[in-house]
Design a protein around this motif. Structure first.
Motif, PDB file in Angstrom:
ATOM      1  N   HIS A 188      57.093 -10.338  63.694  1.00 22.59           N
ATOM      2  CA  HIS A 188      56.840  -9.466  64.841  1.00 22.59           C
ATOM      3  C   HIS A 188      56.892  -7.997  64.424  1.00 22.59           C
ATOM      4  O   HIS A 188      56.060  -7.180  64.846  1.00 22.59           O
ATOM      5  CB  HIS A 188      57.860  -9.736  65.943  1.00 22.59           C
ATOM      6  N   VAL A 189      57.858  -7.657  63.595  1.00 21.46           N
ATOM      7  CA  VAL A 189      57.980  -6.286  63.105  1.00 21.46           C
ATOM      8  C   VAL A 189      56.741  -5.888  62.310  1.00 21.46           C
ATOM      9  O   VAL A 189      56.241  -4.763  62.434  1.00 21.46           O
ATOM     10  CB  VAL A 189      59.253  -6.137  62.249  1.00 21.46           C
ATOM     11  N   ASP A 215      66.544  -2.222  68.741  1.00 23.70           N
ATOM     12  CA  ASP A 215      66.550  -3.202  67.656  1.00 23.70           C
ATOM     13  C   ASP A 215      65.461  -2.923  66.617  1.00 23.70           C
ATOM     14  O   ASP A 215      65.268  -3.714  65.700  1.00 23.70           O
ATOM     15  CB  ASP A 215      66.446  -4.633  68.186  1.00 23.70           C
ATOM     16  N   LEU A 216      64.772  -1.799  66.747  1.00 24.32           N
ATOM     17  CA  LEU A 216      63.804  -1.394  65.736  1.00 24.32           C
ATOM     18  C   LEU A 216      63.687   0.124  65.786  1.00 24.32           C
ATOM     19  O   LEU A 216      63.527   0.700  66.863  1.00 24.32           O
ATOM     20  CB  LEU A 216      62.442  -2.037  66.002  1.00 24.32           C
ATOM     21  N   ASP A 217      63.788   0.770  64.642  1.00 25.09           N
ATOM     22  CA  ASP A 217      63.818   2.228  64.595  1.00 25.09           C
ATOM     23  C   ASP A 217      63.311   2.642  63.215  1.00 25.09           C
ATOM     24  O   ASP A 217      63.975   2.371  62.214  1.00 25.09           O
ATOM     25  CB  ASP A 217      65.249   2.702  64.832  1.00 25.09           C
ATOM     26  N   PHE A 218      62.139   3.256  63.158  1.00 24.38           N
ATOM     27  CA  PHE A 218      61.609   3.643  61.848  1.00 24.38           C
ATOM     28  C   PHE A 218      60.792   4.923  61.957  1.00 24.38           C
ATOM     29  O   PHE A 218      60.214   5.225  63.001  1.00 24.38           O
ATOM     30  CB  PHE A 218      60.760   2.515  61.243  1.00 24.38           C
ATOM     31  N   PRO A 219      60.760   5.717  60.886  1.00 21.78           N
ATOM     32  CA  PRO A 219      59.973   6.945  60.886  1.00 21.78           C
ATOM     33  C   PRO A 219      58.487   6.628  60.808  1.00 21.78           C
ATOM     34  O   PRO A 219      58.085   5.633  60.202  1.00 21.78           O
ATOM     35  CB  PRO A 219      60.451   7.683  59.636  1.00 21.78           C
ATOM     36  N   LEU A 220      57.682   7.472  61.410  1.00 20.40           N
ATOM     37  CA  LEU A 220      56.229   7.347  61.310  1.00 20.40           C
ATOM     38  C   LEU A 220      55.746   8.435  60.359  1.00 20.40           C
ATOM     39  O   LEU A 220      55.704   9.613  60.728  1.00 20.40           O
ATOM     40  CB  LEU A 220      55.569   7.502  62.681  1.00 20.40           C
ATOM     41  N   PRO A 221      55.401   8.074  59.115  1.00 19.07           N
ATOM     42  CA  PRO A 221      54.999   9.087  58.126  1.00 19.07           C
ATOM     43  C   PRO A 221      53.618   9.652  58.422  1.00 19.07           C
ATOM     44  O   PRO A 221      52.925   9.227  59.354  1.00 19.07           O
ATOM     45  CB  PRO A 221      55.031   8.308  56.812  1.00 19.07           C
ATOM     46  N   ALA A 222      53.222  10.590  57.592  1.00 22.12           N
ATOM     47  CA  ALA A 222      51.989  11.332  57.851  1.00 22.12           C
ATOM     48  C   ALA A 222      50.726  10.522  57.603  1.00 22.12           C
ATOM     49  O   ALA A 222      49.671  10.859  58.139  1.00 22.12           O
ATOM     50  CB  ALA A 222      51.969  12.607  57.000  1.00 22.12           C
ATOM     51  N   LEU A 251      56.282   1.391  53.111  1.00 21.44           N
ATOM     52  CA  LEU A 251      57.694   1.323  53.467  1.00 21.44           C
ATOM     53  C   LEU A 251      58.102  -0.117  53.737  1.00 21.44           C
ATOM     54  O   LEU A 251      57.312  -0.930  54.214  1.00 21.44           O
ATOM     55  CB  LEU A 251      57.973   2.188  54.697  1.00 21.44           C
ATOM     56  N   SER A 252      59.349  -0.438  53.442  1.00 14.20           N
ATOM     57  CA  SER A 252      59.834  -1.803  53.622  1.00 14.20           C
ATOM     58  C   SER A 252      60.930  -1.852  54.667  1.00 14.20           C
ATOM     59  O   SER A 252      61.784  -0.972  54.734  1.00 14.20           O
ATOM     60  CB  SER A 252      60.357  -2.366  52.295  1.00 14.20           C
ATOM     61  N   PHE A 253      60.895  -2.887  55.487  1.00 18.11           N
ATOM     62  CA  PHE A 253      61.904  -3.098  56.508  1.00 18.11           C
ATOM     63  C   PHE A 253      63.071  -3.887  55.925  1.00 18.11           C
ATOM     64  O   PHE A 253      62.877  -4.807  55.137  1.00 18.11           O
ATOM     65  CB  PHE A 253      61.319  -3.878  57.685  1.00 18.11           C
ATOM     66  N   GLU A 254      64.268  -3.520  56.365  1.00 15.80           N
ATOM     67  CA  GLU A 254      65.454  -4.236  55.935  1.00 15.80           C
ATOM     68  C   GLU A 254      66.337  -4.515  57.145  1.00 15.80           C
ATOM     69  O   GLU A 254      66.559  -3.626  57.965  1.00 15.80           O
ATOM     70  CB  GLU A 254      66.248  -3.408  54.912  1.00 15.80           C
ATOM     71  N   PRO A 255      66.843  -5.741  57.279  1.00 17.57           N
ATOM     72  CA  PRO A 255      67.738  -6.032  58.405  1.00 17.57           C
ATOM     73  C   PRO A 255      69.064  -5.315  58.228  1.00 17.57           C
ATOM     74  O   PRO A 255      69.559  -5.152  57.115  1.00 17.57           O
ATOM     75  CB  PRO A 255      67.918  -7.548  58.334  1.00 17.57           C
ATOM     76  N   ASP A 313      66.239  -1.749  60.781  1.00 21.75           N
ATOM     77  CA  ASP A 313      65.984  -0.341  60.554  1.00 21.75           C
ATOM     78  C   ASP A 313      64.992  -0.218  59.423  1.00 21.75           C
ATOM     79  O   ASP A 313      64.994  -1.022  58.497  1.00 21.75           O
ATOM     80  CB  ASP A 313      67.264   0.401  60.150  1.00 21.75           C
ATOM     81  N   LEU A 314      64.171   0.817  59.474  1.00 19.17           N
ATOM     82  CA  LEU A 314      63.308   1.146  58.350  1.00 19.17           C
ATOM     83  C   LEU A 314      63.903   2.359  57.671  1.00 19.17           C
ATOM     84  O   LEU A 314      64.069   3.395  58.306  1.00 19.17           O
ATOM     85  CB  LEU A 314      61.887   1.460  58.824  1.00 19.17           C
ATOM     86  N   PRO A 315      64.298   2.261  56.411  1.00 20.40           N
ATOM     87  CA  PRO A 315      64.978   3.386  55.762  1.00 20.40           C
ATOM     88  C   PRO A 315      64.157   4.659  55.839  1.00 20.40           C
ATOM     89  O   PRO A 315      62.944   4.641  55.690  1.00 20.40           O
ATOM     90  CB  PRO A 315      65.115   2.910  54.307  1.00 20.40           C
ATOM     91  N   LEU A 316      64.845   5.785  56.048  1.00 21.89           N
ATOM     92  CA  LEU A 316      64.163   7.066  56.105  1.00 21.89           C
ATOM     93  C   LEU A 316      63.668   7.446  54.723  1.00 21.89           C
ATOM     94  O   LEU A 316      64.212   7.045  53.701  1.00 21.89           O
ATOM     95  CB  LEU A 316      65.112   8.152  56.609  1.00 21.89           C
ATOM     96  N   ASP A 317      62.607   8.244  54.700  1.00 17.95           N
ATOM     97  CA  ASP A 317      62.113   8.791  53.460  1.00 17.95           C
ATOM     98  C   ASP A 317      63.246   9.531  52.756  1.00 17.95           C
ATOM     99  O   ASP A 317      64.090  10.128  53.397  1.00 17.95           O
ATOM    100  CB  ASP A 317      60.996   9.799  53.776  1.00 17.95           C
TER     101      ASP A 317
END
Length: 224
Positions: free
Chosen positions: A16-17, A178-185, A193-197, A205-209
């Motif tokens: 889903h992510v 339950d999902l939070d990630f940066p939207l890059p340019a 980018l890789s998602f990690e539980p 969470d999606l790790p920040l740059d």
């Protein structure tokens, strides 16, 4: 039992992510283009109001209005996305691809997700079913997502996060997401980018740059 459930649920959550991430690819360049343009116009027109906090709210509204106008001009570059909502109603800036809805909200810093407040429609928008408990075998959940934006005070560049909320909370309380990630340019950056539980509640969470620091802030109210 926890590990057993985790093994069963995680592949569905990840699927889903990934669908959410794929949908967001088409918004990377247009949103950065629109808000970069909007901040430049704000600086040109309202630079004399930058000497204190009293008019920051006006700058926020101005940026959002110019961004909406720019996205309307870029409609042929939005792919499956289109503007939605009623911009005349307090400057709403919403987008939809008919599967997902994104509501753009201003956030004062990188660590804040604005709570829904008392508005019933906004509270309903925040209440997605949790990814870990209500994922159907087929089809999407029709997720309602927040697109949090702010202008970096040092670079004047826009910074975005995509957040999936699963309930209501008040200022100062723990945010329910339950999902939070940066939207890059660029779409390429998002694809890489890789998602990690996380360890807490099976949230994702999606790790920040590496170059993006949490906690950078620009002053101002939260509107939209």
């Amino acid at each position: 039992m926890f590990n057993y459930l985790r093994d069963i649920i995680t592949p569905m959550v990840q699927d889903h992510v990934e669908r959410i991430r794929s949908a967001m690819l088409g918004l990377c360049e247009p949103l950065h283009d629109a808000f970069t343009f909007a901040e430049q116009r704000r600086q040109e027109l309202l630079a004399h109001l930058d000497d204190g906090p009293d008019y920051v709210w006006f700058g926020t509204h101005t940026v959002r209005a110019f961004a909406h106008h720019r996205l309307r001009q870029l409609k042929n570059e939005l792919g499956n996305w289109k503007l939605s909502g009623n911009h005349a109603r307090n400057g709403e800036l919403w987008l939809t691809d008919d599967h997902y809805g994104v509501r753009m909200l201003h956030s004062p810093n990188g660590g804040v997700v604005p709570p829904p407040g008392s508005n019933l429609a906004r509270r309903a928008f925040y209440c997605n079913p949790p990814l870990t408990g209500m994922i159907p075998m087929f089809g999407d959940l029709g997720d309602k997502l927040l697109g949090l934006w702010r202008i970096d005070p040092e670079t004047a560049a826009p910074v975005f996060r995509i957040v999936r909320t699963i309930g209501e909370w008040k200022w100062g309380k723990h945010q329910k997401t339950d999902l939070d990630f940066p939207l890059p340019a660029t779409a390429d950056e998002l694809a890489d980018l890789s998602f990690e539980p996380t360890d807490e509640g099976l949230g994702l969470d999606l790790p920040l740059d590496d170059q993006q620091e949490e906690g950078d802030s620009d002053a101002g109210g939260i509107t939209g």
